[in-house]
Design a protein around this motif. Structure first.
Motif, PDB file in Angstrom:
ATOM      1  N   ILE A  15       0.859  -1.180   0.000  1.00 24.67           N
ATOM      2  CA  ILE A  15       0.000   0.000   0.000  1.00 24.67           C
ATOM      3  C   ILE A  15       0.895   1.229   0.000  1.00 24.67           C
ATOM      4  CG2 ILE A  15      -1.784   1.291   1.242  1.00 24.67           C
ATOM      5  CD1 ILE A  15      -2.550  -1.384   2.585  1.00 24.67           C
ATOM      6  N   ASP A  16       0.694   2.091  -0.986  1.00 30.39           N
ATOM      7  CA  ASP A  16       1.376   3.377  -1.021  1.00 30.39           C
ATOM      8  C   ASP A  16       0.409   4.453  -0.563  1.00 30.39           C
ATOM      9  OD1 ASP A  16       4.201   3.288  -2.195  1.00 30.39           O
ATOM     10  OD2 ASP A  16       3.099   1.977  -3.560  1.00 30.39           O
ATOM     11  N   GLY A  17       0.884   5.321   0.317  1.00 30.45           N
ATOM     12  CA  GLY A  17       0.083   6.451   0.765  1.00 30.45           C
ATOM     13  C   GLY A  17       0.870   7.731   0.610  1.00 30.45           C
ATOM     14  N   VAL A  18       0.204   8.781   0.168  1.00 25.90           N
ATOM     15  CA  VAL A  18       0.827  10.094   0.103  1.00 25.90           C
ATOM     16  C   VAL A  18      -0.077  11.111   0.798  1.00 25.90           C
ATOM     17  CG1 VAL A  18       2.050   9.630  -2.067  1.00 25.90           C
ATOM     18  CG2 VAL A  18      -0.177  10.758  -2.124  1.00 25.90           C
ATOM     19  N   LEU A  19       0.557  12.073   1.425  1.00 25.71           N
ATOM     20  CA  LEU A  19      -0.134  13.249   1.928  1.00 25.71           C
ATOM     21  C   LEU A  19       0.221  14.377   0.982  1.00 25.71           C
ATOM     22  CD1 LEU A  19      -1.729  14.820   4.131  1.00 25.71           C
ATOM     23  CD2 LEU A  19       0.444  15.153   5.292  1.00 25.71           C
ATOM     24  N   ALA A  20      -0.769  14.912   0.292  1.00 29.49           N
ATOM     25  CA  ALA A  20      -0.512  15.903  -0.749  1.00 29.49           C
ATOM     26  C   ALA A  20      -1.256  17.191  -0.455  1.00 29.49           C
ATOM     27  CB  ALA A  20      -0.930  15.363  -2.116  1.00 29.49           C
ATOM     28  N   ARG A  21      -0.566  18.289  -0.651  1.00 27.55           N
ATOM     29  CA  ARG A  21      -1.225  19.597  -0.644  1.00 27.55           C
ATOM     30  C   ARG A  21      -1.675  19.854  -2.068  1.00 27.55           C
ATOM     31  NH1 ARG A  21       2.572  24.293   0.842  1.00 27.55           N
ATOM     32  NH2 ARG A  21       2.945  24.274  -1.398  1.00 27.55           N
ATOM     33  N   LEU A  22      -2.974  20.028  -2.256  1.00 24.13           N
ATOM     34  CA  LEU A  22      -3.529  20.156  -3.597  1.00 24.13           C
ATOM     35  C   LEU A  22      -3.595  21.598  -4.072  1.00 24.13           C
ATOM     36  CD1 LEU A  22      -6.436  17.571  -3.357  1.00 24.13           C
ATOM     37  CD2 LEU A  22      -4.081  17.193  -4.074  1.00 24.13           C
ATOM     38  N   LEU A 292       7.393   9.309 -19.965  1.00 21.22           N
ATOM     39  CA  LEU A 292       7.616   9.294 -18.525  1.00 21.22           C
ATOM     40  C   LEU A 292       7.037   7.996 -17.968  1.00 21.22           C
ATOM     41  CD1 LEU A 292       6.552  12.973 -17.831  1.00 21.22           C
ATOM     42  CD2 LEU A 292       8.890  12.077 -17.744  1.00 21.22           C
ATOM     43  N   VAL A 293       7.821   7.273 -17.189  1.00 18.36           N
ATOM     44  CA  VAL A 293       7.423   5.961 -16.690  1.00 18.36           C
ATOM     45  C   VAL A 293       7.262   6.026 -15.173  1.00 18.36           C
ATOM     46  CG1 VAL A 293       7.947   3.495 -16.660  1.00 18.36           C
ATOM     47  CG2 VAL A 293       8.750   4.923 -18.568  1.00 18.36           C
ATOM     48  N   CYS A 294       6.155   5.467 -14.675  1.00 19.26           N
ATOM     49  CA  CYS A 294       5.919   5.397 -13.235  1.00 19.26           C
ATOM     50  C   CYS A 294       5.485   3.988 -12.874  1.00 19.26           C
ATOM     51  CB  CYS A 294       4.893   6.438 -12.794  1.00 19.26           C
ATOM     52  SG  CYS A 294       3.288   6.299 -13.598  1.00 19.26           S
ATOM     53  N   GLY A 295       5.227   3.770 -11.583  1.00 25.59           N
ATOM     54  CA  GLY A 295       4.922   2.435 -11.108  1.00 25.59           C
ATOM     55  C   GLY A 295       6.203   1.646 -10.864  1.00 25.59           C
ATOM     56  N   GLN A 328       4.991   7.195  -6.202  1.00 25.23           N
ATOM     57  CA  GLN A 328       4.052   8.127  -5.579  1.00 25.23           C
ATOM     58  C   GLN A 328       2.951   8.591  -6.533  1.00 25.23           C
ATOM     59  OE1 GLN A 328       6.082  11.422  -3.701  1.00 25.23           O
ATOM     60  NE2 GLN A 328       7.634  10.110  -2.769  1.00 25.23           N
ATOM     61  N   VAL A 329       3.091   8.302  -7.814  1.00 24.94           N
ATOM     62  CA  VAL A 329       2.207   8.926  -8.800  1.00 24.94           C
ATOM     63  C   VAL A 329       0.755   8.505  -8.612  1.00 24.94           C
ATOM     64  CG1 VAL A 329       1.684   9.137 -11.264  1.00 24.94           C
ATOM     65  CG2 VAL A 329       4.073   9.226 -10.476  1.00 24.94           C
ATOM     66  N   ALA A 331      -0.841   7.027  -6.049  1.00 26.22           N
ATOM     67  CA  ALA A 331      -1.428   7.431  -4.772  1.00 26.22           C
ATOM     68  C   ALA A 331      -1.744   8.921  -4.778  1.00 26.22           C
ATOM     69  CB  ALA A 331      -0.477   7.092  -3.628  1.00 26.22           C
ATOM     70  N   THR A 332      -0.841   9.722  -5.365  1.00 35.54           N
ATOM     71  CA  THR A 332      -1.107  11.156  -5.467  1.00 35.54           C
ATOM     72  C   THR A 332      -2.329  11.418  -6.336  1.00 35.54           C
ATOM     73  OG1 THR A 332       1.280  11.554  -5.272  1.00 35.54           O
ATOM     74  CG2 THR A 332      -0.078  13.396  -5.995  1.00 35.54           C
ATOM     75  N   ALA A 333      -2.486  10.623  -7.376  1.00 41.45           N
ATOM     76  CA  ALA A 333      -3.657  10.774  -8.244  1.00 41.45           C
ATOM     77  C   ALA A 333      -4.949  10.565  -7.462  1.00 41.45           C
ATOM     78  CB  ALA A 333      -3.586   9.794  -9.411  1.00 41.45           C
ATOM     79  N   PHE A 334      -4.955   9.617  -6.515  1.00 39.70           N
ATOM     80  CA  PHE A 334      -6.184   9.374  -5.763  1.00 39.70           C
ATOM     81  C   PHE A 334      -6.402  10.405  -4.671  1.00 39.70           C
ATOM     82  CE2 PHE A 334      -6.158   5.560  -8.223  1.00 39.70           C
ATOM     83  CZ  PHE A 334      -7.507   5.348  -8.450  1.00 39.70           C
ATOM     84  N   ALA A 335      -5.343  11.059  -4.209  1.00 44.44           N
ATOM     85  CA  ALA A 335      -5.535  12.234  -3.368  1.00 44.44           C
ATOM     86  C   ALA A 335      -6.190  13.342  -4.181  1.00 44.44           C
ATOM     87  CB  ALA A 335      -4.187  12.702  -2.805  1.00 44.44           C
ATOM     88  N   TRP A 336      -5.721  13.524  -5.409  1.00 39.82           N
ATOM     89  CA  TRP A 336      -6.272  14.533  -6.317  1.00 39.82           C
ATOM     90  C   TRP A 336      -7.732  14.224  -6.675  1.00 39.82           C
ATOM     91  CZ3 TRP A 336      -7.858  14.338 -11.511  1.00 39.82           C
ATOM     92  CH2 TRP A 336      -7.933  15.573 -12.174  1.00 39.82           C
ATOM     93  N   LEU A 337      -8.029  12.944  -6.904  1.00 38.43           N
ATOM     94  CA  LEU A 337      -9.405  12.545  -7.202  1.00 38.43           C
ATOM     95  C   LEU A 337     -10.326  12.787  -6.010  1.00 38.43           C
ATOM     96  CD1 LEU A 337      -8.664   9.270  -9.187  1.00 38.43           C
ATOM     97  CD2 LEU A 337      -9.902  11.252 -10.091  1.00 38.43           C
ATOM     98  N   ALA A 338      -9.811  12.567  -4.796  1.00 33.27           N
ATOM     99  CA  ALA A 338     -10.620  12.868  -3.606  1.00 33.27           C
ATOM    100  C   ALA A 338     -10.916  14.353  -3.533  1.00 33.27           C
ATOM    101  CB  ALA A 338      -9.881  12.406  -2.347  1.00 33.27           C
ATOM    102  N   GLY A 339      -9.909  15.183  -3.831  1.00 35.38           N
ATOM    103  CA  GLY A 339     -10.129  16.630  -3.845  1.00 35.38           C
ATOM    104  C   GLY A 339     -11.148  17.043  -4.880  1.00 35.38           C
TER     105      GLY A 339
END
Length: 367
Positions: A15-22, A292-295, A328-329, A331-339
């Motif tokens: 499980i990856d988790g990020v705390l992001a300021r949007l 650009l490659v992530c994961g 981090q990509v 997990a950050t996307a799902f922080a953004w989706l929550a916002g």
């Protein structure tokens, strides 16, 4: 606005988790990775296929996943020095165990095993979950959902770019220059088959740096059979998962090419992963100059070398070069989706998923 994003992908590694300021500008303030508990990983993998007492087992697995997610949230808060009151919401993707949009009855379904009510109870933070089902209800694939986020973070008006996420499944986001419409789709397997094979033969969770694949030789006939998979030739919008690329699928492919050594199979699977992605890029966005490659695949040196060899004239690099490390990509996307859900902003791209129109994604579980 600060949100937490949680992601456990098809690879089931953790499980990856990020705390992001949007806002006012996106910034990751903390990142935590926790390995998936082995028993939970085995059960989630087993729930990808039919079995006895599925409802009971799925409910208990969802509870266990929520408890593991809550530990990640608490670790993020401790690492950042923030409290639950400082975070607007947690975006929890859950764990996909079935993905059949448009199938059977014309609507189909996508099922992300999750227990967001329990997560909200444990964390004391609003939880946004179930991001995919509204898009499916609107006639879409429910995936991929990250292209809108990729466009915001990685898009450039003066350069044709693409983002390749290599988790368990590979997906491409195509970011044309000049503000042309964004597109994207699942392009084939990512690490799912590679991990499966190395687990069966070496007892390892993954092929570190692709060293085992690099020690083998690509088997031409096997590669030809893999590349003949009809899904690869389908036109977008499309999405896939372990419903297609699973152990039985691989066994059927290997039966046509008996006698291939295990390390040569691994080399061929790595080449298959790279070619499925690069041929899709050639077909749908030949003007791309920057990939650009992530994961997890971005950390596999052998896989990155194969992508580079297959894409002469294209700069292939990790998303870390753009300031967002590859793990981090999503997990950050799902922080953004929550916002986006909190702001009641549509976050799907109908051109990507095939939905009838833009939709606000997710469901809110208040703290």
């Amino acid at each position: 606005m600060r949100c937490i994003g949680l992601m456990s992908g098809t690879s089931l590694d953790g499980i990856d988790g990020v705390l992001a300021r949007l806002s006012p500008q996106l910034q990751v303030e903390a990142h935590v990775h926790r390995p998936m508990p082995p028993a939970l990983r085995a059960e989630l993998l087993a729930l990808n296929t039919s079995g006895p007492d599925e409802l009971h087992r799925a409910a208990l697995a969802a509870n266990a996943l929520a408890e593991a997610q809550a530990e990640v949230v608490q670790a993020l808060l401790a690492h950042s020095g923030l409290s639950a009151a400082d975070v607007r919401a947690v975006g929890s993707h859950g764990q996909t165990v079935r993905h059949r949009p448009g199938a059977v009855d014309g609507t189909g379904y996508t099922w992300q095993l999750n227990q967001p009510a329990l997560l909200a109870e444990r964390c004391g933070i609003d939880v946004v979950a179930d991001f995919r089902s509204r898009d499916v209800a609107a006639g879409g694939q429910g995936a991929p959902l990250v292209p809108a986020f990729h466009a915001q973070v990685f898009g450039r008006t003066d350069q044709a770019r693409a983002v390749l996420n290599l988790g368990g499944i590979g997906n491409l986001t195509l970011l044309p220059a000049g503000g042309a419409p964004v597109s994207g789709f699942d392009c084939g397997p990512g690490n799912a088959l590679l991990d499966l094979w190395v687990q069966q033969h070496l007892g390892q969770d993954f092929d570190a740096d692709g060293q085992w694949a690099a020690s083998g030789q690509v088997h031409g006939a096997l590669l030809g059979g893999l590349m003949a998979e009809p899904y690869l030739a389908e036109a977008p919008p499309k999405s896939t998962g372990r419903d297609l690329f699973h152990a039985d699928w691989l066994v059927a492919q290997l039966q046509r090419c008996a006698g291939v050594s295990p390390q040569d199979v691994q080399a061929t699977l790595a080449e298959f992963t790279a070619r499925a992605a690069t041929e899709a890029l050639h077909r749908h966005a030949p003007q791309t100059t920057d990939l650009l490659v992530c994961g997890g695949g971005a950390l596999n040196a052998d896989l990155m070398q194969r992508l580079t060899r297959l894409l002469p004239g294209v700069r292939v690099r990790s998303t870390a070069a753009e300031g967002l490390p590859p793990m981090q990509v999503e997990a950050t996307a799902f922080a953004w989706l929550a916002g986006a859900h909190l702001m009641r902003q549509p976050a799907n791209l109908p051109a990507v998923t095939g939905a009838r129109g833009p939709r606000v994604l997710g469901a809110l579980y208040p703290a």
